[in-house]
Design an enzyme around this catalytic site. Structure first.
Site, PDB file in Angstrom:
ATOM      1  N   HIS A 288     -37.134  -5.566  -8.394  1.00 45.02           N
ATOM      2  CA  HIS A 288     -36.148  -6.359  -9.142  1.00 45.02           C
ATOM      3  C   HIS A 288     -34.745  -5.765  -8.984  1.00 45.02           C
ATOM      4  CE1 HIS A 288     -39.091  -8.913 -10.887  1.00 45.02           C
ATOM      5  NE2 HIS A 288     -39.506  -8.120 -11.845  1.00 45.02           N
TER       6      HIS A 288
ATOM      7  N   GLY B 157     -44.413 -22.485 -16.153  1.00 45.54           N
ATOM      8  CA  GLY B 157     -44.234 -22.729 -14.719  1.00 45.54           C
ATOM      9  C   GLY B 157     -43.542 -24.046 -14.419  1.00 45.54           C
TER      10      GLY B 157
ATOM     11  N   ARG C  77     -33.544 -18.577  -9.490  1.00 50.44           N
ATOM     12  CA  ARG C  77     -33.960 -19.704 -10.348  1.00 50.44           C
ATOM     13  C   ARG C  77     -32.820 -20.060 -11.292  1.00 50.44           C
ATOM     14  NH1 ARG C  77     -39.088 -19.237 -14.612  1.00 50.44           N
ATOM     15  NH2 ARG C  77     -39.388 -21.490 -14.886  1.00 50.44           N
TER      16      ARG C  77
ATOM     17  N   SER D   3     -38.042 -15.021 -12.133  1.00 51.96           N
ATOM     18  CA  SER D   3     -37.529 -16.047 -11.214  1.00 51.96           C
ATOM     19  C   SER D   3     -38.602 -16.571 -10.260  1.00 51.96           C
ATOM     20  CB  SER D   3     -36.376 -15.462 -10.384  1.00 51.96           C
ATOM     21  OG  SER D   3     -35.327 -15.074 -11.229  1.00 51.96           O
ATOM     22  N   GLY D   4     -39.833 -16.064 -10.403  1.00 47.57           N
ATOM     23  CA  GLY D   4     -40.907 -16.542  -9.521  1.00 47.57           C
ATOM     24  C   GLY D   4     -41.575 -15.454  -8.690  1.00 47.57           C
TER      25      GLY D   4
ATOM     26  N   THR E 100     -44.214 -13.538  -9.327  1.00 48.80           N
ATOM     27  CA  THR E 100     -45.683 -13.626  -9.315  1.00 48.80           C
ATOM     28  C   THR E 100     -46.142 -14.685  -8.313  1.00 48.80           C
ATOM     29  OG1 THR E 100     -45.555 -13.161 -11.682  1.00 48.80           O
ATOM     30  CG2 THR E 100     -47.680 -13.927 -10.839  1.00 48.80           C
ATOM     31  N   TRP E 101     -45.499 -15.811  -8.356  1.00 48.05           N
ATOM     32  CA  TRP E 101     -45.848 -16.927  -7.472  1.00 48.05           C
ATOM     33  C   TRP E 101     -45.630 -16.529  -6.001  1.00 48.05           C
ATOM     34  CZ3 TRP E 101     -42.791 -22.218  -7.595  1.00 48.05           C
ATOM     35  CH2 TRP E 101     -43.503 -23.174  -6.865  1.00 48.05           C
TER      36      TRP E 101
HETATM   37  P1  A3P Z   1     -41.961 -19.650 -17.299  1.00 47.08           P
HETATM   38  O1  A3P Z   1     -41.862 -18.544 -18.314  1.00 47.08           O
HETATM   39  O2  A3P Z   1     -40.750 -20.536 -17.293  1.00 47.08           O
HETATM   40  O3  A3P Z   1     -43.209 -20.432 -17.402  1.00 47.08           O
HETATM   41  P2  A3P Z   1     -41.933 -13.771 -12.604  1.00 47.08           P
HETATM   42  O4  A3P Z   1     -43.197 -13.937 -11.864  1.00 47.08           O
HETATM   43  O5  A3P Z   1     -40.757 -13.470 -11.731  1.00 47.08           O
HETATM   44  O6  A3P Z   1     -42.095 -12.864 -13.754  1.00 47.08           O
HETATM   45  O7  A3P Z   1     -41.583 -15.217 -13.195  1.00 47.08           O
HETATM   46  C1  A3P Z   1     -42.381 -15.764 -14.212  1.00 47.08           C
HETATM   47  C2  A3P Z   1     -42.159 -17.249 -14.278  1.00 47.08           C
HETATM   48  O8  A3P Z   1     -42.815 -17.875 -13.163  1.00 47.08           O
HETATM   49  C3  A3P Z   1     -42.805 -17.821 -15.537  1.00 47.08           C
HETATM   50  O9  A3P Z   1     -41.997 -18.963 -15.850  1.00 47.08           O
HETATM   51  C4  A3P Z   1     -44.179 -18.218 -15.026  1.00 47.08           C
HETATM   52  O10 A3P Z   1     -44.838 -19.152 -15.824  1.00 47.08           O
HETATM   53  C5  A3P Z   1     -43.828 -18.778 -13.649  1.00 47.08           C
HETATM   54  N1  A3P Z   1     -44.948 -18.765 -12.717  1.00 47.08           N
HETATM   55  C6  A3P Z   1     -45.927 -17.852 -12.588  1.00 47.08           C
HETATM   56  N2  A3P Z   1     -46.785 -18.219 -11.628  1.00 47.08           N
HETATM   57  C7  A3P Z   1     -46.358 -19.396 -11.139  1.00 47.08           C
HETATM   58  C8  A3P Z   1     -46.835 -20.288 -10.132  1.00 47.08           C
HETATM   59  N3  A3P Z   1     -47.931 -20.035  -9.455  1.00 47.08           N
HETATM   60  N4  A3P Z   1     -46.125 -21.408  -9.902  1.00 47.08           N
HETATM   61  C9  A3P Z   1     -44.993 -21.686 -10.589  1.00 47.08           C
HETATM   62  N5  A3P Z   1     -44.496 -20.888 -11.554  1.00 47.08           N
HETATM   63  C10 A3P Z   1     -45.162 -19.746 -11.821  1.00 47.08           C
END
Ligand code: A3P
Length: 339
Positions: free
Chosen positions: A145, A303, A165, A85-86, A88-89
């Site tokens: 989580h 992303g 998300r 759901s984001g 890492t970001w």
């Molecule tokens: P997608 O698989 O749809 O691309 P988490 O970090 O909770 O595991 O979530 C991973 C999702 O966040 C992935 O989505 C990944 O590509 C996206 N993501 C990782 N870094 C990001 C960033 N800096 N900005 C936006 N989305 C990001």
């Protein structure tokens, strides 16, 4: 007895006591698994329904350990999210916002260290060996989580940042991610099967909707303690979210920082485009406990908002949207409207 000797004896006794306590928890965990309802795993064969949420056997055990050993500080801040759901970001954003005085944006810590390594993931730590007393910076940051209901009370008394998300994008992101991690001893997980399991709530840390509602309700009760964010809002207005985040974490931006464009620097540093192109995020693996290794590049896929459109047909979309509407009815929360 000299005080030095008594300290040594004391610590030996402590160690033994700790070992007995640890073994009791392991035993309890073994017995517990025999009583819990089993479901289908996406990465491993089986998940277990623990207090309403589907966890793999190790995260059930680590939840017991977390409750026994985790000692929070009143200043701790925990980032919580359903998988994909984001996290890492937000890890990158929270870390770089809090530590903005320590690093230069042209030569930043995140240029050489992946976001995952910036702060510990509570669900996979080796308790009680890991006690986090070595973290020198305040506030300490942690990620999880687990649903709100599975957190120890000491974490609930501190601050939490939650990000959610659109379930359709979470499903597709999770299916890709888990397919890569899925045990080679198991047959591949088709999207149709993953879709069905997801709709029934059966996926690691699920049900997705109950996970979100657990934090949403808590955030309504204590908005000063829980900052509730949406991935889609972050994509659309990252600077607004970073300002909210900084204020919530007790480090609002000063006028001088605003004038210098620090908010924009943080957003740029943590953008998908920037992070996903850094060498550090494209080479090697991130370890979660002793059992799970993830290729660092797999934390960055597309992303984007709405990639589900490339995978789900109209019927599938409608089914998920209907479940979301039903589950969130009367809660004041909406996710479908954000896409
Ligand atoms: P997608 O698989 O749809 O691309 P988490 O970090 O909770 O595991 O979530 C991973 C999702 O966040 C992935 O989505 C990944 O590509 C996206 N993501 C990782 N870094 C990001 C960033 N800096 N900005 C936006 N989305 C990001």
């Amino acid at each position: 007895m000299s005080s030095f000797l008594s300290t040594l004896v004391g610590s030996k006794e402590e160690e033994e006591k700790e070992e007995v306590e640890y073994n009791i928890i392991c035993q309890k965990h073994k017995l517990l698994l025999q009583t819990l309802t089993k479901g289908n795993g996406w990465r491993v064969q089986h998940l277990y329904n623990y207090k309403g949420f589907w966890l793999n056997p190790n995260t059930v055990k680590n939840n017991l350990l977390l409750h026994t050993y985790f000692k929070s500080l009143p200043t701790d801040i925990v980032l919580a999210a359903f998988m994909k759901s984001g996290t890492t970001w937000l890890k990158a954003l929270m870390f770089s916002t809090l530590n903005r005085h320590r690093y230069n944006f042209s030569d930043h810590h995140l240029h050489n260290h992946g976001p995952q390594s910036t702060f510990p993931f509570l669900d996979c730590e080796s308790y009680p060996i890991t006690d986090f007393t070595n973290i020198p910076i305040s506030p300490r940051l942690f990620a999880t989580h687990y649903s709100y209901t599975l957190l120890p009370a000491c974490i609930k008394s501190g601050k939490i940042v939650y990000v959610c998300r659109d379930p359709k994008d979470v499903l597709i992101s999770k299916w890709h991610f888990m397919s890569k991690l899925r045990s080679k001893d198991l047959p591949p997980l088709s999207l149709d099967v993953a879709f069905e399991l997801f709709c029934q709530g059966e996926s690691e840390y699920g049900p997705f909707w109950e996970h979100i509602l657990s934090y949403w309700r808590a955030s309504l009760e204590s908005p000063e303690k829980i900052l509730f964010l949406k991935y889609e809002e972050m994509k659309k207005q990252p600077e607004v979210v970073v300002r909210k985040l900084a204020a919530f974490m007790g480090k609002p931006f000063a006028e001088e920082e605003e004038e210098k464009g620090v908010v924009g620097d943080i957003v740029k540093l943590c953008s998908f485009e920037n992070l996903s192109n850094l060498e550090v995020n494209n080479k090697g693996v991130e370890k979660f406990g002793s059992l799970v290794e993830v290729e660092k590049r797999d934390f960055f896929r597309k992303g984007e908002i709405g990639d589900w459109k490339n995978y789900l047909n109209e019927e599938m979309k409608e089914r998920i949207d209907r479940i979301t509407d039903d589950k969130f009815k009367g809660s004041g929360l909406s996710l479908n409207a954000t896409v």
